[in-house]
Design a protein around this motif. Structure first.
Motif, PDB file in Angstrom:
ATOM      1  N   PRO A  10       0.939  -1.196  -0.316  1.00 31.32           N
ATOM      2  CA  PRO A  10       0.061   0.037   0.480  1.00 31.32           C
ATOM      3  C   PRO A  10       0.856   1.514   0.098  1.00 31.32           C
ATOM      4  O   PRO A  10      -0.099   2.004  -0.359  1.00 31.32           O
ATOM      5  N   HIS A  11       2.227   1.230   0.101  1.00 25.76           N
ATOM      6  CA  HIS A  11       3.084   2.110   0.490  1.00 25.76           C
ATOM      7  C   HIS A  11       4.195   2.341  -0.615  1.00 25.76           C
ATOM      8  O   HIS A  11       4.994   3.156  -0.405  1.00 25.76           O
ATOM      9  N   ILE A  12       4.101   1.188  -1.156  1.00 22.99           N
ATOM     10  CA  ILE A  12       5.904   1.103  -2.115  1.00 22.99           C
ATOM     11  C   ILE A  12       5.180   0.933  -3.366  1.00 22.99           C
ATOM     12  O   ILE A  12       4.817  -0.514  -3.329  1.00 22.99           O
ATOM     13  N   LYS A  13       4.426   1.478  -4.550  1.00 22.86           N
ATOM     14  CA  LYS A  13       4.648   0.398  -5.371  1.00 22.86           C
ATOM     15  C   LYS A  13       6.012   1.185  -6.535  1.00 22.86           C
ATOM     16  O   LYS A  13       5.355   1.809  -7.855  1.00 22.86           O
ATOM     17  N   PRO A  14       7.441  -0.212  -7.258  1.00 21.46           N
ATOM     18  CA  PRO A  14       7.847   0.408  -7.682  1.00 21.46           C
ATOM     19  C   PRO A  14       7.268  -0.128  -9.244  1.00 21.46           C
ATOM     20  O   PRO A  14       8.327   0.123 -10.395  1.00 21.46           O
ATOM     21  N   ASN A  15       6.615  -0.463  -9.295  1.00 21.05           N
ATOM     22  CA  ASN A  15       5.849  -1.114 -11.166  1.00 21.05           C
ATOM     23  C   ASN A  15       6.886  -2.258 -11.758  1.00 21.05           C
ATOM     24  O   ASN A  15       8.019  -1.578 -12.746  1.00 21.05           O
ATOM     25  N   GLU A  48       6.567   7.000  -6.192  1.00 20.71           N
ATOM     26  CA  GLU A  48       5.849   8.384  -5.642  1.00 20.71           C
ATOM     27  C   GLU A  48       4.724   8.046  -4.698  1.00 20.71           C
ATOM     28  O   GLU A  48       3.978   9.130  -4.297  1.00 20.71           O
ATOM     29  N   VAL A  49       4.496   7.157  -4.070  1.00 20.92           N
ATOM     30  CA  VAL A  49       3.189   6.688  -3.820  1.00 20.92           C
ATOM     31  C   VAL A  49       3.460   7.693  -2.140  1.00 20.92           C
ATOM     32  O   VAL A  49       4.374   7.548  -1.684  1.00 20.92           O
ATOM     33  N   TYR A  79       7.742   1.399   6.673  1.00 20.38           N
ATOM     34  CA  TYR A  79       8.825   1.171   5.133  1.00 20.38           C
ATOM     35  C   TYR A  79       9.512   0.257   5.218  1.00 20.38           C
ATOM     36  O   TYR A  79      10.368  -0.760   4.500  1.00 20.38           O
ATOM     37  N   SER A  80      10.195   0.299   6.739  1.00 21.01           N
ATOM     38  CA  SER A  80      11.559  -0.678   7.011  1.00 21.01           C
ATOM     39  C   SER A  80      10.896  -2.409   6.749  1.00 21.01           C
ATOM     40  O   SER A  80      11.777  -2.758   6.003  1.00 21.01           O
ATOM     41  N   TRP A  81       9.406  -2.148   7.629  1.00 19.26           N
ATOM     42  CA  TRP A  81       8.930  -3.914   7.384  1.00 19.26           C
ATOM     43  C   TRP A  81       9.187  -4.049   6.170  1.00 19.26           C
ATOM     44  O   TRP A  81       9.500  -5.345   5.651  1.00 19.26           O
ATOM     45  N   GLU A  82       8.680  -3.657   4.924  1.00 10.57           N
ATOM     46  CA  GLU A  82       7.974  -3.246   3.912  1.00 10.57           C
ATOM     47  C   GLU A  82       9.538  -4.340   2.867  1.00 10.57           C
ATOM     48  O   GLU A  82       9.516  -4.641   1.999  1.00 10.57           O
TER      49      GLU A  82
END
Length: 239
Positions: A10-15, A48-49, A79-82
């Motif tokens: 939900p917070h990081i979307k690298p595509n 950029e999320v 963020y660190s967990w993901e």
């Protein structure tokens, strides 16, 4: 007809963009952008999320990523967990600002957080039958100290305070931590170190003193984004 499925949260979307095994984690996403534009080659933006900018590039031929984390243990914890558990990051280096609580630790001095004392309840989720000593990865700490020595860059290595409270109603709190030899205060290292320890990966917090809590001295927001280059250059060598 099949379509490619990329890892995302939900917070990081690298595509599909790469996130390297070593990542620098400034709190400010604009500092992440500055590092990518100033130091990295072949840069690709992977996130950029929520405005939390992330980039991957090369530094001296080695792949490295950089991404903002926001402020406080909850944000760093997410963020660190993901990054660790979804994207396979193995080395996480926080590069942040901190407030000095020692008379001989001044603006722009660099601190390596060997230990992270905390007033946060973040660690309660692990249900440990005692008090956990929150520490850095010795592997990264030793390597960073060697880099600093090679650059003739003085650093302080010791205990920092990772606090949930920025505006503390207890005006004596920082004095008490100072009396225990704690060097400075920041807000993210304890969550980062605990997530890394639980997952068996490496984490280190490198800090630049941005203000002195007792002397009422401080740097500007712009200086925090673009002037803490000595800290950045040490961290980049850890790739």
């Amino acid at each position: 007809m099949s379509s490619t499925v990329y890892k995302e949260t939900p917070h990081i979307k690298p595509n599909g963009a790469e996130i390297a095994e070593t990542i620098l984690l400034p709190g400010d996403p604009l500092r992440a952008k500055f590092i990518a534009e100033t130091y990295l080659e072949d840069v690709v933006q992977f996130n950029e999320v929520r405005g939390m900018l992330g980039f991957t590039g090369t530094y001296k031929g080695k792949r490295i990523s950089v991404m903002g984390t926001g402020m406080g243990a909850p944000s760093m914890g997410i963020y660190s967990w993901e990054l660790i558990n979804v994207f396979g990051v193995k080395n996480l280096i926080r590069i942040g600002s901190a407030g000095s609580i020692q008379d001989d630790l001044n603006l722009y001095d660099i601190v390596f957080a060997m230990g992270s004392s905390t007033d946060s309840n973040y660690g309660q989720q692990f249900h440990l039958p005692g008090n956990y000593s929150v520490t850095a990865s010795f592997e990264l700490l030793e390597k960073a100290k060697k880099v600093a020595d090679a650059k003739n860059q003085p650093v302080r290595v010791g205990n920092v305070l990772s606090s949930d409270v920025f505006y503390n109603a207890d005006e004596t709190a920082m004095n008490k931590w100072s009396e225990m030899g704690v060097l400075c205060a920041e807000m993210e290292s304890a969550a980062l170190y605990q997530n890394a320890a639980r997952a068996g990966v490496n984490a280190l917090c490198i800090l630049t003193i941005s203000d002195h809590i007792f002397k009422n001295e401080q740097t500007t927001q712009e200086e925090r984004q673009t002037s803490f280059t000595k800290m950045m250059e040490i961290a980049l060598e850890l790739a």
